[in-house]
Design a protein around this motif. Structure first.
Motif, PDB file in Angstrom:
ATOM      1  N   LEU A 103      -9.869  -3.021  -0.257  1.00 35.62           N
ATOM      2  CA  LEU A 103      -8.497  -2.656   0.106  1.00 35.62           C
ATOM      3  C   LEU A 103      -8.438  -1.489   1.092  1.00 35.62           C
ATOM      4  O   LEU A 103      -7.368  -0.955   1.369  1.00 35.62           O
ATOM      5  N   SER A 111      -3.059  -2.821  -8.456  1.00 33.40           N
ATOM      6  CA  SER A 111      -1.841  -2.062  -8.186  1.00 33.40           C
ATOM      7  C   SER A 111      -2.148  -0.561  -8.132  1.00 33.40           C
ATOM      8  O   SER A 111      -1.690   0.146  -7.226  1.00 33.40           O
ATOM      9  N   CYS A 149      -4.020   0.211  -4.937  1.00 31.20           N
ATOM     10  CA  CYS A 149      -3.130   0.152  -3.767  1.00 31.20           C
ATOM     11  C   CYS A 149      -2.255   1.397  -3.650  1.00 31.20           C
ATOM     12  O   CYS A 149      -1.918   1.817  -2.542  1.00 31.20           O
ATOM     13  N   LYS A 152      -9.708   1.586   0.901  1.00 32.20           N
ATOM     14  CA  LYS A 152      -9.483   2.911   0.314  1.00 32.20           C
ATOM     15  C   LYS A 152     -10.737   3.777   0.437  1.00 32.20           C
ATOM     16  O   LYS A 152     -11.852   3.282   0.568  1.00 32.20           O
ATOM     17  N   ASN A 178       0.822  -1.208   0.000  1.00 36.97           N
ATOM     18  CA  ASN A 178       0.000   0.000   0.000  1.00 36.97           C
ATOM     19  C   ASN A 178       0.856   1.258   0.000  1.00 36.97           C
ATOM     20  O   ASN A 178       0.560   2.214   0.688  1.00 36.97           O
TER      21      ASN A 178
END
Length: 148
Positions: free
Chosen positions: A85, A63, A66, A87, A28
């Motif tokens: 993830l 990707s 992240c 976010k 991350n």
């Protein structure tokens, strides 16, 4: 019957894409505050932020997510994966009812990005929860099949 829509009358089972091991293989390390992932059929041209289309590999999308603190998108899976993830997520001009079935309601772009960013919540345990629900559902289906 399982359904990925939380508000469905059927058993809630998040999209099985959460089981992909790609979620476990990226760091991350944030390289951008805001990233935009557009549905290839509905381009997002309003912002000057770095963006990509959802017509690339899952690995490239994950990707990009992240490496972003916040994702603005009109792609179901980009929004879902960004939530998984942990976010910040902002839904840009939804074009389908599929965006309203998330367990965690999406913040919609209001035209004021600063305001929207201040109101966004993150859900840090969503990946674990989604995977757990998928495993439980799989086991339920296996047990049902074995009962015949």
């Amino acid at each position: 019957i399982g359904c990925r829509d939380y508000n469905s009358p059927y058993e809630y089972v998040p999209c099985v894409s959460c089981m992909n091991s790609v979620f476990d293989s990226f760091s991350n390390k944030i390289v951008r505050q805001i990233g935009v992932i557009e549905n290839f059929m509905f381009p997002i041209d309003e912002f000057k932020f770095e963006k990509m289309s959802n017509m690339v590999s899952v690995e490239n999308v994950i990707s990009f997510i992240c490496q972003s603190e916040t994702i603005i998108s009109n792609s179901y899976h980009a929004l879902y994966w960004a939530l998984l993830l942990g976010k910040k997520v902002i839904l840009y001009n939804s074009f389908s009812s599929k965006f309203y079935g998330f367990k965690s309601p999406l913040n919609k772009y209001s035209g004021n990005i600063e305001k929207d960013l201040s109101e966004v919540r993150i859900f840090p345990s969503m990946l674990e929860e989604a995977r757990d629900l998928n495993i439980k559902y799989k086991n339920k289906v296996i047990n049902f099949i074995r009962s015949f």
